[in-house]
Motif scaffolding. Structure first.
Motif, PDB file in Angstrom:
ATOM      1  N   GLU A   6       0.805  -1.222   0.000  1.00  0.00           N
ATOM      2  CA  GLU A   6       0.000   0.000   0.000  1.00  0.00           C
ATOM      3  C   GLU A   6       0.838   1.272   0.000  1.00  0.00           C
ATOM      4  O   GLU A   6       0.297   2.363  -0.186  1.00  0.00           O
ATOM      5  CB  GLU A   6      -0.926   0.020   1.229  1.00  0.00           C
ATOM      6  N   THR A  58      -8.288  -6.741  -8.591  1.00  0.00           N
ATOM      7  CA  THR A  58      -7.760  -7.306  -7.342  1.00  0.00           C
ATOM      8  C   THR A  58      -7.735  -6.274  -6.209  1.00  0.00           C
ATOM      9  O   THR A  58      -7.090  -6.500  -5.177  1.00  0.00           O
ATOM     10  CB  THR A  58      -6.343  -7.863  -7.545  1.00  0.00           C
ATOM     11  N   SER A  59      -8.407  -5.156  -6.401  1.00  0.00           N
ATOM     12  CA  SER A  59      -8.511  -4.102  -5.373  1.00  0.00           C
ATOM     13  C   SER A  59      -7.147  -3.578  -4.949  1.00  0.00           C
ATOM     14  O   SER A  59      -6.947  -3.219  -3.773  1.00  0.00           O
ATOM     15  CB  SER A  59      -9.272  -4.635  -4.144  1.00  0.00           C
ATOM     16  N   LYS A  61      -4.415  -5.058  -4.344  1.00  0.00           N
ATOM     17  CA  LYS A  61      -3.830  -5.844  -3.254  1.00  0.00           C
ATOM     18  C   LYS A  61      -2.729  -6.788  -3.718  1.00  0.00           C
ATOM     19  O   LYS A  61      -2.074  -7.426  -2.892  1.00  0.00           O
ATOM     20  CB  LYS A  61      -4.924  -6.651  -2.542  1.00  0.00           C
ATOM     21  N   ARG A 267       2.310 -12.347   1.907  1.00  0.00           N
ATOM     22  CA  ARG A 267       0.854 -12.296   2.032  1.00  0.00           C
ATOM     23  C   ARG A 267       0.266 -13.572   1.431  1.00  0.00           C
ATOM     24  O   ARG A 267       0.934 -14.264   0.651  1.00  0.00           O
ATOM     25  CB  ARG A 267       0.274 -11.099   1.272  1.00  0.00           C
ATOM     26  N   PHE A 269      -2.278 -14.380  -1.069  1.00  0.00           N
ATOM     27  CA  PHE A 269      -3.180 -13.831  -2.077  1.00  0.00           C
ATOM     28  C   PHE A 269      -4.270 -14.825  -2.475  1.00  0.00           C
ATOM     29  O   PHE A 269      -5.259 -14.433  -3.106  1.00  0.00           O
ATOM     30  CB  PHE A 269      -2.379 -13.399  -3.312  1.00  0.00           C
ATOM     31  N   ASP A 272      -6.721 -13.389   0.210  1.00  0.00           N
ATOM     32  CA  ASP A 272      -7.027 -11.963   0.095  1.00  0.00           C
ATOM     33  C   ASP A 272      -6.141 -11.342  -0.985  1.00  0.00           C
ATOM     34  O   ASP A 272      -4.921 -11.297  -0.822  1.00  0.00           O
ATOM     35  CB  ASP A 272      -6.787 -11.259   1.440  1.00  0.00           C
ATOM     36  N   PRO A 273      -6.706 -10.944  -2.107  1.00  0.00           N
ATOM     37  CA  PRO A 273      -8.128 -10.762  -2.423  1.00  0.00           C
ATOM     38  C   PRO A 273      -8.870 -12.036  -2.807  1.00  0.00           C
ATOM     39  O   PRO A 273     -10.066 -11.999  -3.053  1.00  0.00           O
ATOM     40  CB  PRO A 273      -8.084  -9.795  -3.608  1.00  0.00           C
TER      41      PRO A 273
END
Length: 430
Positions: A6, A58-59, A61, A267, A269, A272-273
């Motif tokens: 982010e 994927t927003s 992310k 993360r 994935f 999320d997402p």
């Protein structure tokens, strides 16, 4: 970690980091259209816009760059030769839509069914077939000029290959991630210098660069009479089925790429997402690319490598690289320069690149622990590779109006899936 997903680095640093990602994907992304007869400018445009679409779906992310897919090269060349490039693009668009359907099924039912239909023994063998199927194309470009053997062509190809190998093995850090691009530039300069000393072997002609305008629409193709047209997709049953079957292998490639990206970034994935969103983004980007005359897209391992080295995971940097790719696609002289790359230079790069594709299939099999003392696995791999590399073909006609044919990678994948579902699993494997 320097920057998380982010985080937005300062503008100046973001631009430099974005160019680094652009260089990492550039060589492979323009190589696919050069090998298949599509426009490199269009490929840059669809890679950049496709990446932005992927980020949106994927927003924002998942820091992934999408570029031209090598897995679809045999299908693009084969269908284009038999039906025309417009029908190949139609098949690619349907493959992207098939991604979306599979993404919907994964969202509802999970991904266990996909693992059962396409285990590593099938996927690894198919990836090997994809790479080795392209080997004759590489050698043709590396050694032959208008059907006749050329020692000059072969010399250029070998020099290009040597530069790329040296860059891959000995260079470190950022330069290692652009080893393919370094090989292309080195082979190009060698050809240019050789043409200066030996005019008879001058293979690079800049007349098209001089004639090209500075700016133009990258998705418009130039006809022989100088007019421009949009290469719109067309649809027929055989091209659609061919691309959908090949996409079964690329879907699994997507699963692997997403898993590797998750490990690098730290993360999950898949959660999320969600795998359904990453696959949907990949599919929509592929359909979008075909709509504008570009090759199918896929997430790029080269850019994952850049993130692993730099520890910069910012999706803003990835998005910046996508925007730069789109802007470059509108510079027509840039696209014209790319198209002056000689055939033997492309042949030399392809000798390494196609081998790497096949080797990645071997890596899939080894890392997955496929047991070849089990006759079931041995049988499945053997049949897939013989059909795929040997040119197996399924053809039949219904009356005079309909003829169906399926061969190469698509047929090998289909037979591999059927064998995997039919042959009983041994007690040891179970």
């Amino acid at each position: 970690m320097t920057y998380d997903i982010e985080d937005m680095p300062p503008l100046g640093k973001s631009i430099i980091l974005a160019f680094q990602h652009l260089f990492a994907m550039f060589g492979a992304t323009i190589l696919v259209p050069l090998l298949t007869g599509l426009s490199p400018s269009t490929a840059l445009f669809t890679a950049g816009t496709g990446t932005l679409i992927y980020i949106l779906i994927t927003s924002a992310k998942v820091p992934a760059f999408l570029g031209s897919s090598f897995a679809f090269i045999p299908a693009l060349i084969g269908i284009a030769d038999k039906y025309g490039m417009a029908y190949a693009l139609g098949g690619a668009m349907c493959a992207g839509l098939f991604y979306a359907i599979v993404a919907g099924i994964i969202r509802i039912a999970g991904k266990n069914w996909l693992d059962k239909a396409l285990p590593p023994v099938v996927i690894g063998s198919v990836i090997i077939v994809i790479g080795l199927n392209l080997a004759p194309t590489a050698m043709q470009s590396a050694m032959y000029n208008n059907g006749e053997y050329s020692l000059v062509y072969f010399s250029i190809a070998i020099v290009t290959l040597a530069i790329a190998i040296i860059a891959t093995i000995f260079l470190k850090g950022f330069f290692n991630t652009i080893s393919i691009l370094i090989g292309l530039v080195g082979g190009y300069l060698f050809t240019l210098i050789m043409g200066c000393f030996f005019p008879a072997y001058k293979l690079i002609d800049f007349s098209a660069v001089k004639e090209a305008s500075w700016f133009g629409l990258p998705f418009l193709q130039k006809a022989a009479d100088g007019s421009y047209f949009w290469l719109a997709p067309k649809f027929a049953l055989v091209p659609i089925l061919t691309f959908i079957i090949v996409s079964l292998a690329t879907i699994c490639e997507h699963l692997g790429d997403t898993l590797v990206t998750s490990k690098v970034v730290g993360r999950d994935f898949y959660k999320d997402p969600g795998l359904h969103k990453t696959l949907l983004g990949d599919g929509v980007a592929t359909a979008w690319a075909a709509l504008w005359g570009g090759p199918p897209n896929t997430t790029y391992g080269e850019n994952v490598g850049v993130m692993a080295i730099t520890k910069v995971y910012s999706v803003w940097v990835i998005g910046g690289a996508a925007v730069i790719a789109v802007l470059l696609s509108f510079v027509q002289k840039f696209g014209a320069i790319i198209q002056t790359i000689p055939g033997p230079v492309m042949g030399g790069i392809s000798m390494l690149l196609y081998g790497l594709i096949a080797s990645s299939g071997l890596r899939t099999i080894v890392e997955s622990g496929v047991d070849y003392t089990d006759k079931r696995n041995l049988t499945i791999s053997s049949v897939i590779m013989v059909i795929g590399i040997g040119g197996g073909m399924l053809e039949f006609s219904v009356g005079q109006s309909f003829k169906f044919s399926l061969g190469g990678v698509a047929l090998a994948t289909l037979i591999g899936i059927l064998l995997n579902l039919i042959i009983p699993i041994s007690k040891k494997e179970d």
